[in-house]
Design an enzyme around this catalytic site. Structure first.
Site, PDB file in Angstrom:
ATOM      1  N   LYS A  88      21.681  58.113 -41.599  1.00 25.72           N
ATOM      2  CA  LYS A  88      22.374  57.005 -42.078  1.00 25.72           C
ATOM      3  C   LYS A  88      21.613  56.182 -43.268  1.00 25.72           C
ATOM      4  O   LYS A  88      20.370  56.270 -43.050  1.00 25.72           O
ATOM      5  CB  LYS A  88      22.532  55.836 -40.640  1.00 25.72           C
ATOM      6  CG  LYS A  88      23.355  54.632 -41.012  1.00 25.72           C
ATOM      7  CD  LYS A  88      23.448  53.563 -39.912  1.00 25.72           C
ATOM      8  CE  LYS A  88      22.093  53.159 -39.360  1.00 25.72           C
ATOM      9  NZ  LYS A  88      21.673  51.957 -40.504  1.00 25.72           N
TER      10      LYS A  88
ATOM     11  N   GLU B 138      28.257  45.682 -40.293  1.00 26.29           N
ATOM     12  CA  GLU B 138      27.111  44.724 -39.805  1.00 26.29           C
ATOM     13  C   GLU B 138      27.585  43.133 -40.430  1.00 26.29           C
ATOM     14  O   GLU B 138      27.541  43.036 -41.262  1.00 26.29           O
ATOM     15  CB  GLU B 138      26.033  45.141 -40.144  1.00 26.29           C
ATOM     16  CG  GLU B 138      24.734  44.074 -39.404  1.00 26.29           C
ATOM     17  CD  GLU B 138      23.306  44.616 -39.244  1.00 26.29           C
ATOM     18  OE1 GLU B 138      23.120  45.719 -39.474  1.00 26.29           O
ATOM     19  OE2 GLU B 138      22.642  43.873 -38.582  1.00 26.29           O
TER      20      GLU B 138
ATOM     21  N   ASP C 169      15.896  51.917 -38.435  1.00 27.35           N
ATOM     22  CA  ASP C 169      14.746  51.487 -38.802  1.00 27.35           C
ATOM     23  C   ASP C 169      14.479  50.232 -38.399  1.00 27.35           C
ATOM     24  O   ASP C 169      13.447  49.709 -38.500  1.00 27.35           O
ATOM     25  CB  ASP C 169      14.759  51.567 -40.369  1.00 27.35           C
ATOM     26  CG  ASP C 169      15.920  50.676 -41.131  1.00 27.35           C
ATOM     27  OD1 ASP C 169      16.539  50.136 -40.554  1.00 27.35           O
ATOM     28  OD2 ASP C 169      15.771  50.404 -42.269  1.00 27.35           O
ATOM     29  N   SER C 170      15.301  49.767 -37.586  1.00 27.37           N
ATOM     30  CA  SER C 170      15.158  48.316 -36.709  1.00 27.37           C
ATOM     31  C   SER C 170      13.656  48.817 -35.807  1.00 27.37           C
ATOM     32  O   SER C 170      13.418  47.787 -35.236  1.00 27.37           O
ATOM     33  CB  SER C 170      16.268  48.113 -36.000  1.00 27.37           C
ATOM     34  OG  SER C 170      16.726  49.223 -34.996  1.00 27.37           O
TER      35      SER C 170
ATOM     36  N   GLU D 163      22.178  52.607 -45.888  1.00 27.41           N
ATOM     37  CA  GLU D 163      22.554  51.133 -46.025  1.00 27.41           C
ATOM     38  C   GLU D 163      22.997  51.345 -47.562  1.00 27.41           C
ATOM     39  O   GLU D 163      22.481  51.989 -48.401  1.00 27.41           O
ATOM     40  CB  GLU D 163      21.562  50.033 -46.032  1.00 27.41           C
ATOM     41  CG  GLU D 163      20.974  49.842 -44.376  1.00 27.41           C
ATOM     42  CD  GLU D 163      20.258  48.924 -44.322  1.00 27.41           C
ATOM     43  OE1 GLU D 163      19.915  48.052 -45.324  1.00 27.41           O
ATOM     44  OE2 GLU D 163      19.353  48.659 -43.157  1.00 27.41           O
TER      45      GLU D 163
ATOM     46  N   ASP E 183      17.957  56.639 -39.389  1.00 24.63           N
ATOM     47  CA  ASP E 183      18.153  55.713 -40.595  1.00 24.63           C
ATOM     48  C   ASP E 183      16.713  56.494 -41.624  1.00 24.63           C
ATOM     49  O   ASP E 183      16.242  56.864 -41.458  1.00 24.63           O
ATOM     50  CB  ASP E 183      17.604  54.503 -40.380  1.00 24.63           C
ATOM     51  CG  ASP E 183      18.744  53.437 -40.134  1.00 24.63           C
ATOM     52  OD1 ASP E 183      19.691  53.529 -40.818  1.00 24.63           O
ATOM     53  OD2 ASP E 183      18.530  52.532 -39.395  1.00 24.63           O
TER      54      ASP E 183
HETATM   55  O1  KIV Z   1      18.379  49.946 -37.953  1.00 25.41           O
HETATM   56  C1  KIV Z   1      19.127  49.787 -37.063  1.00 25.41           C
HETATM   57  O2  KIV Z   1      19.038  49.965 -35.942  1.00 25.41           O
HETATM   58  C2  KIV Z   1      20.741  49.806 -37.557  1.00 25.41           C
HETATM   59  C3  KIV Z   1      21.617  49.585 -36.419  1.00 25.41           C
HETATM   60  C4  KIV Z   1      21.343  48.420 -35.703  1.00 25.41           C
HETATM   61  C5  KIV Z   1      23.018  49.729 -37.108  1.00 25.41           C
HETATM   62  O3  KIV Z   1      20.804  49.752 -38.553  1.00 25.41           O
END
Ligand code: KIV
Length: 268
Positions: A114, A183, A45-46, A116, A84
């Site tokens: 993934k 992280e 989600d980056s 959090e 994410d």
């Molecule tokens: O959102 C993301 O790209 C991430 C990774 C950098 C671990 O959570």
């Protein structure tokens, strides 16, 4: 090489083989990551910050993740592909978490999700795993909690907060996740969690002892402008290379030297 699987990634930890992981958000860069031989691609989600230029990841939607996820998953055949779960797509109820995880997998073709959170995310992780979807956890600095944390700060620097992160990592493993991202935590804590967990740990600012590493693609390729966290090492300078190419192109257009004969069509 065949498609990467959960089983193979788990076996890498046992064999002491480090897992090379990276983010990607579209087909051309996903293909570059595959050609470079990474084991796992994450549609993070980056994307909200790296691609859409936002201040944080909180406004990233399910629809945006699906759009980017589809491009990446369709482009590669060998690396494991995970996505994410965006902010508020899994936090409220375990039913919503399982529903949204299924939507992400069904509409993109990725192999895992993934999310959090540690202890607080355990119910959601278990519900998703029980529905048959592999899960990657994410503890330490959790960017979706940036407002509570008051910024992107290193976590686990006191004995109390280090113990809480270790508990989070164990909760993620006990809930059935097959991998966990660590992280922005001290290397010593990264080492301890890696030793105490039987699932692979993937570090981003968590030191060299993790079972694998991940970076945001734009940081790793040197595409990011401005201040970068201490753990970021650019392995190329694509931003400057791209600026040089654009200058050359604009110069040739203005000079009338592009297009030349070689790049022009002619009537028969
Ligand atoms: O959102 C993301 O790209 C991430 C990774 C950098 C671990 O959570």
């Amino acid at each position: 090489m065949d498609k990467m699987t959960v089983e193979k990634l788990l076996s890498f930890k046992k064999e002491g083989r480090k897992i090379a992981t990276i983010t990607a958000y579209d087909a051309p860069f996903a293909k570059i990551m595959e050609a470079g031989g990474v084991d796992l691609i994450l549609i993070g989600d980056s994307v909200g910050m790296a691609v859409h230029g936002r201040a944080d990841t909180l406004t990233v939607t399910m629809e945006e993740m699906i759009l980017h996820g589809r491009s990446v998953a369709a482009a590669v055949s060998k690396p494991f592909v995970a996505i994410d779960m965006p902010y508020m797509s899994f936090q409220t109820t375990k039913e919503l978490a399982a529903e949204n995880a299924a939507k992400l997998v069904r509409e993109t073709g990725v192999q895992a999700v993934k999310l959090e959170g540690g202890v607080s995310a355990a119910l959601a992780i278990r519900a998703i795993v029980e529905s048959g979807i592999p899960v990657i956890g994410h503890v330490g600095l959790q960017p979706q909690s940036v407002r509570e944390l008051g910024g992107y700060k290193t976590q686990g620097t006191t004995p109390e907060s280090a113990s809480a992160i270790l508990e989070d990592a164990k909760a993620v493993e006990n809930a059935g996740a097959f991998m966990v991202v660590l992280e922005a935590i001290p290397s010593e804590l990264g080492k301890r969690i890696t030793e105490e967990l039987s699932i692979p740990t993937i570090g981003i600012g968590a030191g060299p002892h993790c079972d694998g590493q991940i970076l945001v693609m734009h940081d790793m390729l040197g595409l990011t402008d401005g201040r970068k966290p201490k753990f970021v090492k650019p392995f190329a300078d694509l931003r400057q290379n791209a600026i040089d190419a654009v200058k050359k192109y604009a110069g040739e257009v203005r000079a009338g030297t592009y297009p030349d004969e070689e790049h022009s069509y002619h009537s028969k």
